[in-house]
Design a protein around this motif. Structure first.
Motif, PDB file in Angstrom:
ATOM      1  N   ASN A   2       0.835  -1.199   0.000  1.00 46.31           N
ATOM      2  CA  ASN A   2       0.000   0.000   0.000  1.00 46.31           C
ATOM      3  C   ASN A   2       0.881   1.265   0.000  1.00 46.31           C
ATOM      4  O   ASN A   2       2.111   1.198   0.002  1.00 46.31           O
ATOM      5  CB  ASN A   2      -0.952  -0.024   1.197  1.00 46.31           C
ATOM      6  CG  ASN A   2      -0.186  -0.108   2.505  1.00 46.31           C
ATOM      7  OD1 ASN A   2       1.034   0.015   2.523  1.00 46.31           O
ATOM      8  ND2 ASN A   2      -0.897  -0.312   3.584  1.00 46.31           N
ATOM      9  N   HIS A   3       0.217   2.427   0.041  1.00 48.10           N
ATOM     10  CA  HIS A   3       0.907   3.716  -0.046  1.00 48.10           C
ATOM     11  C   HIS A   3       1.915   3.896   1.090  1.00 48.10           C
ATOM     12  O   HIS A   3       3.034   4.366   0.886  1.00 48.10           O
ATOM     13  CB  HIS A   3      -0.137   4.841  -0.040  1.00 48.10           C
ATOM     14  CG  HIS A   3       0.422   6.183   0.218  1.00 48.10           C
ATOM     15  ND1 HIS A   3       1.149   6.878  -0.723  1.00 48.10           N
ATOM     16  CD2 HIS A   3       0.396   6.969   1.323  1.00 48.10           C
ATOM     17  CE1 HIS A   3       1.520   8.037  -0.214  1.00 48.10           C
ATOM     18  NE2 HIS A   3       1.081   8.120   1.021  1.00 48.10           N
ATOM     19  N   LYS A   4       1.499   3.493   2.328  1.00 52.63           N
ATOM     20  CA  LYS A   4       2.366   3.695   3.504  1.00 52.63           C
ATOM     21  C   LYS A   4       3.709   2.991   3.332  1.00 52.63           C
ATOM     22  O   LYS A   4       4.767   3.557   3.626  1.00 52.63           O
ATOM     23  CB  LYS A   4       1.656   3.164   4.768  1.00 52.63           C
ATOM     24  CG  LYS A   4       0.689   4.152   5.361  1.00 52.63           C
ATOM     25  CD  LYS A   4       1.446   5.185   6.203  1.00 52.63           C
ATOM     26  CE  LYS A   4       0.491   6.317   6.597  1.00 52.63           C
ATOM     27  NZ  LYS A   4       1.181   7.574   6.852  1.00 52.63           N
ATOM     28  N   GLY A  32       1.211   6.857 -10.095  1.00 51.98           N
ATOM     29  CA  GLY A  32      -0.184   7.171  -9.792  1.00 51.98           C
ATOM     30  C   GLY A  32      -0.381   7.839  -8.446  1.00 51.98           C
ATOM     31  O   GLY A  32      -1.517   8.019  -8.020  1.00 51.98           O
ATOM     32  N   CYS A  33       0.696   8.198  -7.734  1.00 48.10           N
ATOM     33  CA  CYS A  33       0.552   8.759  -6.374  1.00 48.10           C
ATOM     34  C   CYS A  33       1.263  10.104  -6.317  1.00 48.10           C
ATOM     35  O   CYS A  33       2.497  10.176  -6.346  1.00 48.10           O
ATOM     36  CB  CYS A  33       1.125   7.804  -5.322  1.00 48.10           C
ATOM     37  SG  CYS A  33       1.006   8.467  -3.649  1.00 48.10           S
ATOM     38  N   ALA A  34       0.469  11.182  -6.190  1.00 45.30           N
ATOM     39  CA  ALA A  34       1.040  12.529  -6.168  1.00 45.30           C
ATOM     40  C   ALA A  34       1.879  12.762  -4.905  1.00 45.30           C
ATOM     41  O   ALA A  34       2.906  13.446  -4.947  1.00 45.30           O
ATOM     42  CB  ALA A  34      -0.077  13.564  -6.254  1.00 45.30           C
ATOM     43  N   VAL A  35       1.431  12.168  -3.772  1.00 47.45           N
ATOM     44  CA  VAL A  35       2.150  12.379  -2.499  1.00 47.45           C
ATOM     45  C   VAL A  35       3.562  11.807  -2.588  1.00 47.45           C
ATOM     46  O   VAL A  35       4.540  12.461  -2.238  1.00 47.45           O
ATOM     47  CB  VAL A  35       1.359  11.736  -1.337  1.00 47.45           C
ATOM     48  CG1 VAL A  35       2.135  11.829  -0.044  1.00 47.45           C
ATOM     49  CG2 VAL A  35      -0.003  12.392  -1.200  1.00 47.45           C
ATOM     50  N   CYS A  36       3.671  10.568  -3.072  1.00 52.05           N
ATOM     51  CA  CYS A  36       4.987   9.948  -3.176  1.00 52.05           C
ATOM     52  C   CYS A  36       5.854  10.661  -4.209  1.00 52.05           C
ATOM     53  O   CYS A  36       7.064  10.801  -4.011  1.00 52.05           O
ATOM     54  CB  CYS A  36       4.847   8.460  -3.511  1.00 52.05           C
ATOM     55  SG  CYS A  36       4.259   7.485  -2.106  1.00 52.05           S
ATOM     56  N   GLN A  37       5.230  11.145  -5.301  1.00 53.41           N
ATOM     57  CA  GLN A  37       5.997  11.914  -6.306  1.00 53.41           C
ATOM     58  C   GLN A  37       6.636  13.137  -5.659  1.00 53.41           C
ATOM     59  O   GLN A  37       7.811  13.427  -5.865  1.00 53.41           O
ATOM     60  CB  GLN A  37       5.062  12.359  -7.434  1.00 53.41           C
ATOM     61  CG  GLN A  37       4.932  11.369  -8.571  1.00 53.41           C
ATOM     62  CD  GLN A  37       3.921  11.848  -9.618  1.00 53.41           C
ATOM     63  OE1 GLN A  37       3.732  13.049  -9.782  1.00 53.41           O
ATOM     64  NE2 GLN A  37       3.282  10.903 -10.282  1.00 53.41           N
TER      65      GLN A  37
HETATM   66 ZN   LIG Z   1       2.153   6.887  -2.435  1.00 51.65          ZN
END
Ligand SMILES: [Zn+2]
Length: 151
Positions: A2-4, A32-37
């Motif tokens: 997951n994202h975490k 696909g994940c703006a936060v991780c980018q």
């Molecule tokens: Zn992410």
């Protein structure tokens, strides 16, 4: 994953510490994940600025110019010691003069004489108290008590 768990891999990814398989799945998530980018971009910017700061080379004369500045400061301090000592002596001398003037002034100023007027002001005196107090030039506490008791 997951994202975490991808978020925890950002630092390892920027430092190229992930395996080929981990890199592939990480990149697939980041697309696909703006936060991780954004985290990847921020971390890369921080790493770059640290690298830039570490690559600053001091000129060879740096040590000598620091030593020269310190020596100059010490000399200025020594130069300042002279006037400072003089000022301190002036202050001490002024204090002594003021103290002496106050002492002489209080010695020369006549002390008010304690007389019967102070004790009889505003009221009429009877003869006994007047006799006790009026007979002496200066009064003690006992004289006043005797005058009050014999009234
Ligand atoms: Zn992410």
């Amino acid at each position: 994953m997951n994202h975490k768990s991808f978020e925890r891999q950002v630092s390892a990814y920027v430092d190229n510490e992930l395996s080929e398989r981990e890199v592939k799945s990480f990149q697939a998530h980041v697309e696909g994940c703006a936060v991780c980018q954004q985290r990847v971009q921020v971390l890369r910017a921080i790493r770059a600025s640290i690298r830039d700061a570490a690559s600053v080379v001091l000129p060879e004369s740096f040590v000598y110019s620091v030593q020269r500045a310190v020596r100059q400061q010490e000399q200025e301090y020594v130069i300042w010691l002279g006037p400072e000592r003089f000022a301190r002596n002036v202050v001490v001398a002024l204090c002594v003069i003021v103290f002496a003037l106050v002492a002489v002034g209080s010695y020369l100023t006549p002390q008010p004489v304690v007389g019967e007027e102070r004790y009889f002001s505003g009221e009429s005196s009877d003869s006994a108290a007047h006799a006790v107090i009026g007979s002496q030039h200066e009064l003690s506490k006992d004289d006043v008590m005797i005058a009050a008791l014999t009234r």
